[in-house]
Write an enzyme that holds these catalytic residues in place. Structure first.
Site, PDB file in Angstrom:
ATOM      1  CE  LYS A 112      -4.261  -2.081   1.481  1.00  0.00           C
ATOM      2  NZ  LYS A 112      -3.942  -3.503   1.711  1.00  0.00           N
TER       3      LYS A 112
HETATM    4  C1  LIG Z   1      -4.629  -4.569   1.168  1.00  0.00           C
HETATM    5  C2  LIG Z   1      -3.883  -5.836   1.025  1.00  0.00           C
HETATM    6  C3  LIG Z   1      -4.271  -6.850   0.116  1.00  0.00           C
HETATM    7  C4  LIG Z   1      -5.527  -6.744  -0.722  1.00  0.00           C
HETATM    8  O1  LIG Z   1      -5.423  -5.774  -1.730  1.00  0.00           O
HETATM    9  P1  LIG Z   1      -6.744  -5.205  -2.462  1.00  0.00           P
HETATM   10  O2  LIG Z   1      -6.270  -4.099  -3.311  1.00  0.00           O
HETATM   11  O3  LIG Z   1      -7.662  -4.770  -1.361  1.00  0.00           O
HETATM   12  O4  LIG Z   1      -7.335  -6.337  -3.245  1.00  0.00           O
HETATM   13  C5  LIG Z   1      -3.474  -7.978   0.011  1.00  0.00           C
HETATM   14  N1  LIG Z   1      -2.352  -8.131   0.770  1.00  0.00           N
HETATM   15  C6  LIG Z   1      -1.964  -7.188   1.660  1.00  0.00           C
HETATM   16  C7  LIG Z   1      -0.736  -7.442   2.466  1.00  0.00           C
HETATM   17  C8  LIG Z   1      -2.694  -6.017   1.815  1.00  0.00           C
HETATM   18  O5  LIG Z   1      -2.287  -5.092   2.711  1.00  0.00           O
END
Ligand SMILES: *Cc1c(COP(=O)(O)O)cnc(C)c1O
Length: 461
Positions: A112
């Protein structure tokens, strides 16, 4: 480039407005009016480019009118200069067919950061242009909160209120949020679960008094700018494995359908993607939707991959919009039906179209642990539970004869207990967060009600 709502009746917005807006006023999500395309030569030309230059080429068409190339480049240099690896998102080879794309070298050790580091800079710039302020309110089950807080701490014109469910995020995740003591960061532990926190945030956005008093901004993946920043690494990885001559498949651990939707955007922009594998844990609404058309909510079951413990995947609406032939009115009524009944049956023609690009898999706790052990025992790689779910899906469902890239979305140290249970190895905290357990924490605990949170926010903004 301007942006239109998936539900067809909100006004079209420019990039700057869409970045600050979040949800469209008709309840839909913003998407670009059309998908820009890079031709074969432009894609081939990315091979020798750095991550930052790749980012400028891929994002340029989306920000035209809001940022010049030099301005965009400057923001990318600043955002990705904070990553702990020279390649920003290094590719690691596992065996003859499988690669990991390590997206976790940012400040908070989850993918993220790739989007939120840039979003923080975009907020600052656009708010200064308009001489205005933004109140960011978000709910987090862990990774979004820490990434948003790191990206926005100390920035002018932004107050951040981040709600997490008290006692239900890991120690590492909580401390990554609560040890940030910048005065514009407000951590709230809500006495409830993640759904309670999320419900309060949605209620704040819908509350007329809050809307009148505050200018509310969103940092979750309903924000288009986040998805845009994630399109870049699909190009970056694929050209290193032979695109555009050779197609590449990706396997993506999926929760809110944001990350994998960015892969879909890359495909629409001309990147030859052989398959996008949507990997879910036992919270499998997306696997059911893509395999049988059954998009219906169940009850969230907690797992070792908490960032995928989701029942309603907001960004799926963006895909349904395209599958419907971009018919906003038709999609608006489909989504109202879904909101009223919590179920939707996806029409066969839309499903058939989706399956030309997407495959899906539901991975349970045992398969997840097996993938962690395979990566460790056979390839010498310690991987986190989210990554393991995608790797398991990749090894089972990938088409033959194409390279398969599994997106590694979190550093294993963020989920040390689950990793240790599966592999016997307890990953150490990387140097950049080594002092985490010595730092002072600051947060307030509130009951899980709109009134309590609203009063708290009003007092402080
Ligand atoms: C947020 C997240 C996901 C999922 O991603 P999306 O964009 O919501 O599908 C998967 N793995 C981790 C470690 C995350 O923080």
């Amino acid at each position: 480039m301007d942006y239109i709502s998936t539900r067809g009746s909100a006004p079209a917005l420019e990039f700057e407005e869409v970045t600050l807006a979040g949800l469209a006023s008709d309840g839909g999500l913003y998407v670009p009016r059309e998908w820009p395309v890079l031709d074969k030569d432009e894609i081939a030309g990315l091979r020798n480019k750095s991550y930052v230059e790749t980012a400028v080429t891929v994002m340029r068409p989306f920000v035209i009118g809001a940022l010049s190339d030099d301005q965009l480049r400057g923001l990318c240099i600043e955002a990705y200069g904070r990553f702990g690896h020279d390649a920003v998102v290094p590719l690691v080879q596992l065996d003859s067919q499988n690669w990991l794309l390590e997206l976790f070298h940012g400040p908070t050790l989850a993918f993220k950061d790739v989007a939120l580091q840039l979003l923080g800079l975009l907020f600052e710039r656009f708010l200064a242009n308009r001489d205005t302020v933004l109140t960011v309110i978000g709910a987090t089950s862990g990774d979004t909160g820490s990434a948003a807080i790191d990206a926005l701490a100390g920035r002018e014109r932004v107050e951040v209120f981040m709600l997490h469910p008290a006692g239900r995020v890991s120690d590492v995740q909580r401390r990554q949020m609560t040890t940030v003591l910048a005065p514009n960061i407000h951590n709230i532990a809500v006495e409830g679960d993640f759904d309670d926190a999320q419900r309060i945030v949605k209620a704040m956005f819908a509350d007329s008094e809050s809307r009148a008093r505050l200018s509310l901004g969103a940092v979750n993946s309903i924000n288009w700018a986040r998805l845009m920043a994630q399109v870049v690494y699909y190009f970056y990885a694929a050209v290193r494995l032979g695109a555009p001559e050779r197609p590449v498949a990706f396997s993506v651990p999926t929760g809110n359908f944001g990350d994998v939707f960015a892969g879909y955007v890359a495909a629409r922009m001309g990147l030859p993607i052989a398959k996008l594998i949507v990997a879910t844990n036992i919270n499998d609404i997306l696997h059911r939707a893509l395999s049988s058309g059954d998009y219906s909510c169940g009850v969230v079951a907690p797992t070792a991959a908490p960032s995928m413990d989701i029942q309603v995947s907001s960004n799926f609406e963006r895909l349904l919009f395209d599958l419907s032939g971009r018919n906003g009115a038709a999609l608006g009524s489909m989504m109202s039906e879904f909101e009223a009944t919590t179920k939707l049956s996806i029409p066969t023609d839309m499903l058939t179209l989706a399956r030309t690009l997407f495959a899906s898999a539901r991975i349970d706790a045992e398969d997840m642990a097996m993938a962690m052990r395979w990566a460790h025992d056979k390839c010498g790689q310690v991987i986190d539970p989210h990554t393991a779910i995608a790797l398991s899906a990749a090894r089972e469902h990938a088409p033959a004869d194409v390279p398969v890239v599994t997106l590694a979305t979190a550093h294993p140290a963020k989920f040390r207990d689950a990793v240790e249970r599966a592999t016997g190895v307890r990953p150490g905290l990387p140097a950049r967060i080594a002092g985490l357990f010595d730092r002072q924490e600051r947060f307030d605990t509130l009951p899980a009600t709109l009134e309590a949170v609203k009063a708290y926010v009003f007092e402080r903004s």
